[in-house]
Motif scaffolding. Structure first.
Motif, PDB file in Angstrom:
ATOM      1  N   UNK A 304       0.830  -1.218   0.000  1.00 46.96           N
ATOM      2  CA  UNK A 304       0.000   0.000   0.000  1.00 46.96           C
ATOM      3  C   UNK A 304       0.856   1.256   0.000  1.00 46.96           C
ATOM      4  N   UNK A 305       2.087   1.153   0.520  1.00 42.90           N
ATOM      5  CA  UNK A 305       2.976   2.310   0.537  1.00 42.90           C
ATOM      6  C   UNK A 305       3.823   2.406  -0.722  1.00 42.90           C
ATOM      7  N   UNK A 306       3.579   1.517  -1.695  1.00 42.65           N
ATOM      8  CA  UNK A 306       4.335   1.524  -2.936  1.00 42.65           C
ATOM      9  C   UNK A 306       5.637   0.757  -2.881  1.00 42.65           C
ATOM     10  N   UNK A 307       5.974   0.193  -1.715  1.00 44.41           N
ATOM     11  CA  UNK A 307       7.240  -0.538  -1.568  1.00 44.41           C
ATOM     12  C   UNK A 307       7.122  -1.930  -2.187  1.00 44.41           C
ATOM     13  N   UNK A 308       8.241  -2.464  -2.697  1.00 37.05           N
ATOM     14  CA  UNK A 308       8.215  -3.815  -3.262  1.00 37.05           C
ATOM     15  C   UNK A 308       7.804  -4.853  -2.229  1.00 37.05           C
ATOM     16  N   UNK A 309       7.052  -5.851  -2.680  1.00 37.00           N
ATOM     17  CA  UNK A 309       6.637  -6.976  -1.845  1.00 37.00           C
ATOM     18  C   UNK A 309       7.427  -8.197  -2.294  1.00 37.00           C
ATOM     19  N   UNK A 310       8.001  -8.940  -1.363  1.00 40.97           N
ATOM     20  CA  UNK A 310       8.838 -10.077  -1.756  1.00 40.97           C
ATOM     21  C   UNK A 310       8.037 -11.160  -2.490  1.00 40.97           C
ATOM     22  N   UNK A 311       8.718 -11.802  -3.432  1.00 44.26           N
ATOM     23  CA  UNK A 311       8.117 -12.924  -4.156  1.00 44.26           C
ATOM     24  C   UNK A 311       8.444 -14.206  -3.394  1.00 44.26           C
ATOM     25  N   UNK A 312       7.768 -14.342  -2.240  1.00 41.80           N
ATOM     26  CA  UNK A 312       8.036 -15.492  -1.373  1.00 41.80           C
ATOM     27  C   UNK A 312       6.882 -16.490  -1.347  1.00 41.80           C
ATOM     28  N   UNK A 313       5.854 -16.213  -2.161  1.00 40.32           N
ATOM     29  CA  UNK A 313       4.710 -17.105  -2.205  1.00 40.32           C
ATOM     30  C   UNK A 313       3.738 -16.935  -1.064  1.00 40.32           C
ATOM     31  N   UNK A 314       4.049 -16.034  -0.121  1.00 38.89           N
ATOM     32  CA  UNK A 314       3.211 -15.866   1.061  1.00 38.89           C
ATOM     33  C   UNK A 314       2.715 -14.442   1.242  1.00 38.89           C
ATOM     34  N   UNK A 315       3.558 -13.463   0.948  1.00 40.84           N
ATOM     35  CA  UNK A 315       3.217 -12.072   1.227  1.00 40.84           C
ATOM     36  C   UNK A 315       2.382 -11.483   0.101  1.00 40.84           C
ATOM     37  N   UNK A 316       1.160 -11.006   0.406  1.00 42.00           N
ATOM     38  CA  UNK A 316       0.317 -10.452  -0.653  1.00 42.00           C
ATOM     39  C   UNK A 316       0.646  -9.006  -0.964  1.00 42.00           C
TER      40      UNK A 316
END
Length: 464
Positions: A304-316
């Motif tokens: 929501x803050x525009x920051x990258x979200x890890x591609x860990x299969x868990x974090x939406x």
């Protein structure tokens, strides 16, 4: 550029068949009638007239505006007025309200033309109107080049060739039924059998009697097919079953696999992006996942803050897309177009997803309705819906967040089920998922509100 392949098989819709030459001749007559128009509307019934009208627009290089035949007066007036369509193409006898564009009776036109189009790849081919869940429907401008790129990528991903016989019964005013299900067959060159309605028995008959090899359906279609074992088993000789337009519940995936011997191919897309992510015909197919990006497609997740979200299969995170098959913009809505893209040029899908280290995507749901923020947790509605659907008494389930004084939002479920109580379902989910994901409230209802594509309209869910 030419969207249509050089050769191809016949098109049959609700029992009426057109050979390719007859279709192109008829469409050429349509093209001669509409050439020079800014755009034309098509009364998009599941009929050969609709196909001839749409292909006529393609040949003439005139943008086509499909109008759902079940649209109410206000929606229809908005689509016709907003699009500026100067003609309305329909079968003779179709009703035309006062103030609507002049009617062109498609069935009265000859079938002996021979025109081909030379329109540019950037020219608009379709103006498709979104569902309008957050206001009046917006016209999505889709170019000829985007359609060609999208269909060619899918043909590769699904090993779709002229040897296939495509079968579906989907509406002809959406990406799924019209662009994939009609233009896709015409571009690839495969015969098309449109069953009129997507009934399990019609799909079974097409498989057994007509050699149907490639089947398109939405989750509602596949759920009903899985509930009809004889029809499902008849699809055992098919090559590929494709599901899209909404997430396929895991229990339906597993039951369909058991009955047909096929693990369905799931894919993801939307009107503005066409199809961007898919499982492959020659690769893995995982229940609850929509696959990996198609060639030329890039995806990423942002918080929501525009920051990258890890591609860990868990974090939406919100799914962003960049690809040559994106739409050109919203008709007459420059502000809405600008707001749908990030500053660095990625399209904001509004969908929440997870991406695994291996690139596999799982769609959690819409940011507006399917991401529930409860007690500091971010919870995806789709995971809870699948957990509920695993209960043998549950036939349908939809999960949303509703206001809660302490938690901010609570997990609330609407369930169609037989012989089970609220507490049993809450405990059942808590036994398979983290406790904080269990529904706090379960409403037992007779049916869930759905749109024409079978998607649950969560904004219409109300407590009984």
């Amino acid at each position: 550029m030419d969207l249509l392949g050089e050769n191809g098989g016949p098109v049959r819709i609700a029992g009426r068949e057109l050979g390719r030459d007859e279709l192109l001749g008829w469409a050429s007559a349509v093209a001669a009638e509409i050439r020079g128009a800014d755009s034309v509307a098509v009364h998009a019934t599941a009929t050969p007239e609709t196909v001839a009208a749409v292909v006529g627009g393609v040949l003439a290089g005139v943008p086509v505006v499909p109008v759902p035949p079940d649209s109410g007066p206000a929606e229809r007036a908005h689509i016709l007025g907003d699009s500026g369509a100067s003609l309305l193409l329909a079968a003779g006898g179709a009703e035309r309200a006062d103030g609507e564009p002049p009617l062109v009776p498609v069935d009265a036109l000859p079938r002996n033309g021979g025109e081909r189009s030379g329109a540019d790849a950037d020219a608009t081919a379709m103006i498709l109107y979104t569902s309008g869940t957050t206001g009046a429907p917006k016209g999505v401008l889709i170019s000829r080049g985007a359609i060609a790129a999208g269909l060619d990528a899918l043909a590769g991903a699904w090993a779709w060739t002229p040897e296939d016989v495509l079968v579906h019964g989907l509406p002809l005013f959406h990406v799924h039924g019209l662009i994939l299900g009609v233009l896709g067959a015409l571009r690839v060159g495969s015969p098309l059998i449109h069953t009129g309605r997507p009934k399990p028995e019609a799909y079974a008959a097409a498989a057994q009697d007509d050699g149907g090899s490639l089947f398109f359906g939405v989750p509602t279609v596949w759920s009903r097919t899985a509930g009809d074992p004889s029809a499902a088993r008849a699809l055992g000789g098919a090559r590929l079953l494709v599901s899209g337009s909404a997430p396929l519940p895991v229990p339906v995936f597993e039951r369909l696999s058991e009955l047909t011997g096929h693990r369905p191919v799931e894919r993801y897309g939307m009107t503005e992006t066409l199809i961007t992510v898919s499982a492959r015909a020659d690769g893995d197919r995982r229940p609850g996942y929509v696959g990996t990006p198609l060639p030329g497609v890039e995806t990423r997740l942002r918080g929501e803050d525009g920051a990258p979200v890890p591609h860990d299969g868990e974090t939406p995170g919100e799914l962003h897309v960049r690809a040559p098959l994106l739409f050109k913009g919203y008709l007459n809505r420059p502000d809405a177009t600008a707001a749908s893209f990030t500053e660095d040029g990625w399209f904001r899908t509004g969908d929440i997803a997870t991406i695994g280290p291996d690139g596999w995507h799982r769609i959690v749901g819409r940011a507006s309705t399917d991401l529930i923020k409860s007690g500091g947790y971010r919870i995806g509605a789709g995971e809870i819906e699948n957990a509920l659907l695993a209960h043998p008494a549950v036939r349908e389930a939809a999960v949303v967040g509703t206001p809660h004084d302490d938690l901010g939002e609570q997990v609330t479920a609407f369930v169609v089920a037989d012989g089970v109580e609220e507490k049993q379902l809450i405990d059942f989910v808590a036994g398979s998922l983290s406790v904080h994901k269990r529904p706090r409230v379960v409403h037992l209802v007779d049916a869930l509100p759905r749109n024409a594509m079978g998607k649950v309209v969560k904004t219409r869910l109300t407590a009984p």
